[in-house]
Motif scaffolding. Structure first.
Motif, PDB file in Angstrom:
ATOM      1  N   LYS A 145      47.307  68.025  31.571  1.00  0.00           N
ATOM      2  CA  LYS A 145      46.570  66.795  31.302  1.00  0.00           C
ATOM      3  C   LYS A 145      45.777  66.928  29.985  1.00  0.00           C
ATOM      4  O   LYS A 145      45.658  68.028  29.431  1.00  0.00           O
ATOM      5  N   TYR A 156      50.766  57.042  38.777  1.00  0.00           N
ATOM      6  CA  TYR A 156      49.779  57.141  39.858  1.00  0.00           C
ATOM      7  C   TYR A 156      49.730  55.870  40.717  1.00  0.00           C
ATOM      8  O   TYR A 156      48.703  55.573  41.320  1.00  0.00           O
ATOM      9  N   LEU A 170      48.085  55.507  44.084  1.00  0.00           N
ATOM     10  CA  LEU A 170      46.618  55.632  44.156  1.00  0.00           C
ATOM     11  C   LEU A 170      45.898  54.398  43.629  1.00  0.00           C
ATOM     12  O   LEU A 170      44.678  54.410  43.445  1.00  0.00           O
ATOM     13  N   PHE A 208      38.738  55.674  42.219  1.00  0.00           N
ATOM     14  CA  PHE A 208      38.793  56.471  40.988  1.00  0.00           C
ATOM     15  C   PHE A 208      39.993  56.127  40.109  1.00  0.00           C
ATOM     16  O   PHE A 208      40.151  56.703  39.025  1.00  0.00           O
ATOM     17  N   LEU A 233      40.929  57.515  36.407  1.00  0.00           N
ATOM     18  CA  LEU A 233      42.068  58.433  36.357  1.00  0.00           C
ATOM     19  C   LEU A 233      43.042  58.028  35.247  1.00  0.00           C
ATOM     20  O   LEU A 233      43.479  58.862  34.442  1.00  0.00           O
ATOM     21  N   TYR A 289      41.554  58.714  31.875  1.00  0.00           N
ATOM     22  CA  TYR A 289      41.628  60.168  31.624  1.00  0.00           C
ATOM     23  C   TYR A 289      43.027  60.573  31.142  1.00  0.00           C
ATOM     24  O   TYR A 289      43.171  61.267  30.121  1.00  0.00           O
ATOM     25  N   ARG A 305      52.479  73.847  43.381  1.00  0.00           N
ATOM     26  CA  ARG A 305      51.219  73.349  43.947  1.00  0.00           C
ATOM     27  C   ARG A 305      50.276  74.505  44.255  1.00  0.00           C
ATOM     28  O   ARG A 305      49.066  74.395  44.089  1.00  0.00           O
ATOM     29  N   THR A 309      43.191  69.969  44.667  1.00  0.00           N
ATOM     30  CA  THR A 309      42.835  68.841  43.798  1.00  0.00           C
ATOM     31  C   THR A 309      41.404  68.981  43.271  1.00  0.00           C
ATOM     32  O   THR A 309      41.153  68.803  42.083  1.00  0.00           O
ATOM     33  N   ARG A 316      43.611  75.536  38.531  1.00  0.00           N
ATOM     34  CA  ARG A 316      42.378  74.755  38.691  1.00  0.00           C
ATOM     35  C   ARG A 316      41.217  75.655  39.110  1.00  0.00           C
ATOM     36  O   ARG A 316      40.071  75.431  38.704  1.00  0.00           O
ATOM     37  N   SER A 336      37.463  67.102  39.997  1.00  0.00           N
ATOM     38  CA  SER A 336      38.801  66.513  40.190  1.00  0.00           C
ATOM     39  C   SER A 336      39.220  65.666  39.001  1.00  0.00           C
ATOM     40  O   SER A 336      40.401  65.616  38.651  1.00  0.00           O
ATOM     41  N   GLY A 337      38.249  65.000  38.369  1.00  0.00           N
ATOM     42  CA  GLY A 337      38.543  64.105  37.256  1.00  0.00           C
ATOM     43  C   GLY A 337      38.836  64.820  35.943  1.00  0.00           C
ATOM     44  O   GLY A 337      39.113  64.171  34.926  1.00  0.00           O
ATOM     45  N   ASN A 370      40.896  68.045  36.088  1.00  0.00           N
ATOM     46  CA  ASN A 370      41.474  69.217  36.777  1.00  0.00           C
ATOM     47  C   ASN A 370      42.738  69.761  36.101  1.00  0.00           C
ATOM     48  O   ASN A 370      43.545  70.445  36.719  1.00  0.00           O
ATOM     49  N   HIS A 377      48.858  68.567  36.477  1.00  0.00           N
ATOM     50  CA  HIS A 377      49.495  67.813  37.559  1.00  0.00           C
ATOM     51  C   HIS A 377      50.751  68.541  38.020  1.00  0.00           C
ATOM     52  O   HIS A 377      51.470  69.130  37.206  1.00  0.00           O
TER      53      HIS A 377
HETATM   54  N1  UDP Z   1      41.406  62.377  41.475  1.00  0.00           N
HETATM   55  C1  UDP Z   1      40.089  62.097  41.141  1.00  0.00           C
HETATM   56  N2  UDP Z   1      39.181  61.971  42.138  1.00  0.00           N
HETATM   57  C2  UDP Z   1      39.506  62.114  43.447  1.00  0.00           C
HETATM   58  C3  UDP Z   1      40.844  62.404  43.778  1.00  0.00           C
HETATM   59  C4  UDP Z   1      41.781  62.535  42.766  1.00  0.00           C
HETATM   60  O1  UDP Z   1      39.763  61.970  39.963  1.00  0.00           O
HETATM   61  O2  UDP Z   1      38.628  61.999  44.316  1.00  0.00           O
HETATM   62  C5  UDP Z   1      42.412  62.543  40.396  1.00  0.00           C
HETATM   63  C6  UDP Z   1      42.688  64.000  40.110  1.00  0.00           C
HETATM   64  O3  UDP Z   1      42.817  64.167  38.703  1.00  0.00           O
HETATM   65  C7  UDP Z   1      43.991  64.243  40.823  1.00  0.00           C
HETATM   66  C8  UDP Z   1      44.689  62.887  40.648  1.00  0.00           C
HETATM   67  O4  UDP Z   1      43.634  61.945  40.781  1.00  0.00           O
HETATM   68  O5  UDP Z   1      44.721  65.334  40.274  1.00  0.00           O
HETATM   69  C9  UDP Z   1      45.754  62.577  41.656  1.00  0.00           C
HETATM   70  O6  UDP Z   1      45.237  62.711  42.947  1.00  0.00           O
HETATM   71  P1  UDP Z   1      46.078  63.446  44.079  1.00  0.00           P
HETATM   72  O7  UDP Z   1      45.374  63.224  45.364  1.00  0.00           O
HETATM   73  O8  UDP Z   1      47.513  63.042  43.980  1.00  0.00           O
HETATM   74  O9  UDP Z   1      45.872  65.001  43.687  1.00  0.00           O
HETATM   75  P2  UDP Z   1      46.864  66.105  43.096  1.00  0.00           P
HETATM   76  O10 UDP Z   1      48.227  65.883  43.718  1.00  0.00           O
HETATM   77  O11 UDP Z   1      46.875  65.959  41.595  1.00  0.00           O
HETATM   78  O12 UDP Z   1      46.244  67.431  43.500  1.00  0.00           O
END
Ligand code: UDP
Length: 161
Positions: free
Chosen positions: A20, A60, A63, A68, A72, A75, A96, A102, A113, A120-121, A123, A126
């Motif tokens: 990212k 995304y 989501l 968020f 996202l 970002y 993963r 996350t 990570r 998370s914002g 991280n 992906h």
């Molecule tokens: N994200 C965020 N706040 C949250 C949850 C997720 O900013 O509370 C962002 C974070 O960058 C994350 C992405 O949204 O990697 C996608 O979320 P997902 O649940 O798919 O997580 P991932 O698969 O990336 O671990």
């Protein structure tokens, strides 16, 4: 060794992995790529890319109702990303694990990570969450002809071929 023996078996799969904008800005590209290389997975696609808004939203789309989501998308388009396709048996779940949880505060030390992020914002990376999503994301981020059809010659030293 005949070239046919070097073909990855049917158990193989592909994951879409993306560094990212924060990972690129912070100079973590080499370290992150190195972790997937050292594990033994095969790099099949790689590019530096400025993400358009509509692609970030599509990537995304699951989501889009989350609070968020606007932050996202902002970002993800905030700077260049590194788009990658990695291939190998079990690569989706393994990636993963290499990436970590996350929320980086819940990510184990030794994961990307866990080692490099706090929130998370921001991280850093992906990774696809299922083989089906891997294929969906590869089709979204890469055009025909951008992926390279090759097998590392070391493959028999990584897999029991
Ligand atoms: N994200 C965020 N706040 C949250 C949850 C997720 O900013 O509370 C962002 C974070 O960058 C994350 C992405 O949204 O990697 C996608 O979320 P997902 O649940 O798919 O997580 P991932 O698969 O990336 O671990």
């Amino acid at each position: 060794i005949s070239s046919s023996r070097l073909t990855v078996n049917a158990a193989s799969e592909r994951s879409y992995i993306m560094i990212k904008p924060d990972g690129v800005q912070r100079g973590l590209v080499g370290d992150i790529i190195s972790r997937f290389e050292r594990k033994g997975f095969a790099l099949k696609g790689l590019k530096l890319f400025q993400t358009p808004q509509d692609l970030a939203e599509e990537h995304y789309s699951e989501l889009k109702e989350r609070p968020f989501f606007p932050a996202l998308v902002k970002y993800i388009v905030s700077g260049p990303v590194v788009c990658m396709v990695w291939e190998g048996p079990g690569v989706v779940a393994s990636a993963r694990k290499l990436i970590g949880a996350t929320n980086p505060l819940n990510a184990e030390p030794g994961t990307i990570r866990g080692d490099f992020a706090i929130v998370s914002g921001r991280n850093v990376v992906h990774g696809s969450d299922s083989p089906a999503n891997g294929e969906r994301e590869i089709a979204l981020w890469f055009k025909e002809g951008e992926l390279v059809d090759w097998e590392p010659t070391v493959l028999p030293w990584v897999l029991e071929l």
